[in-house]
Design an enzyme around this catalytic site. Structure first.
Site, PDB file in Angstrom:
ATOM      1  N   HIS A  48       0.866  -1.191   0.000  1.00  0.00           N
ATOM      2  CA  HIS A  48       0.000   0.000   0.000  1.00  0.00           C
ATOM      3  C   HIS A  48       0.900   1.238   0.000  1.00  0.00           C
ATOM      4  O   HIS A  48       1.985   1.214   0.596  1.00  0.00           O
ATOM      5  CB  HIS A  48      -0.887  -0.024   1.247  1.00  0.00           C
ATOM      6  CG  HIS A  48      -1.948   1.034   1.211  1.00  0.00           C
ATOM      7  ND1 HIS A  48      -1.679   2.335   1.532  1.00  0.00           N
ATOM      8  CD2 HIS A  48      -3.245   0.979   0.858  1.00  0.00           C
ATOM      9  CE1 HIS A  48      -2.791   3.053   1.382  1.00  0.00           C
ATOM     10  NE2 HIS A  48      -3.752   2.249   0.971  1.00  0.00           N
ATOM     11  N   GLU A  59      -3.893   2.152  -7.358  1.00  0.00           N
ATOM     12  CA  GLU A  59      -4.272   3.191  -6.386  1.00  0.00           C
ATOM     13  C   GLU A  59      -3.390   4.419  -6.612  1.00  0.00           C
ATOM     14  O   GLU A  59      -2.304   4.521  -6.005  1.00  0.00           O
ATOM     15  CB  GLU A  59      -4.062   2.667  -4.964  1.00  0.00           C
ATOM     16  CG  GLU A  59      -4.969   1.524  -4.590  1.00  0.00           C
ATOM     17  CD  GLU A  59      -5.364   1.570  -3.120  1.00  0.00           C
ATOM     18  OE1 GLU A  59      -6.558   1.449  -2.846  1.00  0.00           O
ATOM     19  OE2 GLU A  59      -4.500   1.781  -2.262  1.00  0.00           O
TER      20      GLU A  59
HETATM   21  C1  PEP Z   1      -6.666   3.214   0.317  1.00  0.00           C
HETATM   22  O1  PEP Z   1      -5.957   3.849   1.081  1.00  0.00           O
HETATM   23  O2  PEP Z   1      -6.409   2.038  -0.011  1.00  0.00           O
HETATM   24  C2  PEP Z   1      -7.830   3.886  -0.233  1.00  0.00           C
HETATM   25  C3  PEP Z   1      -8.294   3.470  -1.369  1.00  0.00           C
HETATM   26  O3  PEP Z   1      -8.304   4.904   0.528  1.00  0.00           O
HETATM   27  P1  PEP Z   1      -9.544   5.843   0.201  1.00  0.00           P
HETATM   28  O4  PEP Z   1     -10.655   4.979  -0.326  1.00  0.00           O
HETATM   29  O5  PEP Z   1      -9.894   6.459   1.518  1.00  0.00           O
HETATM   30  O6  PEP Z   1      -9.086   6.823  -0.806  1.00  0.00           O
END
Ligand code: PEP
Length: 258
Positions: free
Chosen positions: A95, A167
């Site tokens: 992450h 992400e």
């Molecule tokens: C994450 O940190 O994996 C994430 C997707 O956070 P958020 O949905 O809060 O943006």
């Protein structure tokens, strides 16, 4: 391919609060065929939630947020993926908070992906560029580096046991001045990830690796994100902490993907 909805609770909720949250989910969620729902509470809650899930015979799965790559040994304070066997089906790996706050490197992540596979736990490998990298046009290079860096020792059979989560760091709700990613932005990056996998493993294998999207997903945008070609599910942070939102997103996934 299944659709995955994964809630990352990060360092939130006590053990008791986690159990109450799960109780709410168990009452409200009806899982559908082809839909996989997993929650990633903090490590201390995993054991008791696994008992709770077993007693309720629920098909909701548990996901770890992180683990240490060695199976056992003198690593004070760490939890290995071997110790998580029988408790979780999935673990998030790499992450952006692990990469940027805790300094995890591609080498660490390569070892973590291998450790997860060795222990029959599906790694959910997070990749994504920062705002700066994006503004310098480096998205492709970053994705290539993170994918190759984590998967370079994984063969074609094992990569089918990996899930990738795109992400973009600039779209994660806890990032300062976070922005909402457009479906077009996401579609482009998902294509890049798929073509990277294709280059390494060939077309057929590349199409078997689920790719999730994560970054400020909520019930208002989940439907649009789930219809992006090549997106096989969502990794949800902030919104997954609100059980009503998480349940709504699961219902949306059932509608959109049925
Ligand atoms: C994450 O940190 O994996 C994430 C997707 O956070 P958020 O949905 O809060 O943006």
């Amino acid at each position: 391919m299944k659709t995955y909805i994964v809630g990352n609770w990060k360092m939130n909720l006590s053990v008791g609060e986690s159990s109450i949250y799960l109780q709410k989910l168990l009452k409200r969620i009806k899982l559908a065929k082809g839909l996989e729902v997993a929650i990633a509470p903090s490590t201390i809650a995993l054991q008791s939630l696994s008992v709770q899930l077993e007693r309720s015979k629920s098909k909701i799965k548990l996901c770890a947020q992180n683990f240490y790559q060695k199976d056992y040994g003198a690593y004070t304070g760490e939890v290995s993926v071997m110790q998580l066997r029988g408790i979780v089906n999935y673990s998030i790996v790499g992450h952006s908070e692990r990469r940027y706050i805790f300094g995890e490197t591609n080498k660490d992540l390569r070892q973590k992906v291998a450790a997860a596979i060795r222990n029959n736990i599906t790694p959910i490998l997070c990749v994504g560029e920062t705002e700066n990298e994006r503004s310098y046009g480096e998205t492709k290079d970053v994705l290539r580096d993170e994918i190759f860096g984590a998967l370079s020792e994984i063969d074609a059979d094992d990569v089918k046991k990996v899930i990738i989560a795109y992400e973009p760091v600039w779209a994660i709700s806890s990032t300062k001045d976070a922005k909402i990613a457009s479906p077009d932005d996401i579609a482009d990056s998902v294509k890049l990830i798929r073509s990277e996998l294709k280059e390494i493993y060939g077309k057929e294998v590349s199409e078997e690796v689920p790719i999730l999207y994560g970054g400020s997903v909520n019930p208002n945008n989940a439907g649009a994100y789930l219809t992006i070609p090549g997106v096989n599910g969502l990794l949800i942070g902030g919104s997954s902490l609100i059980s009503d939102h998480f349940v709504d997103i699961i219902e949306i996934a059932k509608r959109v993907k049925s």
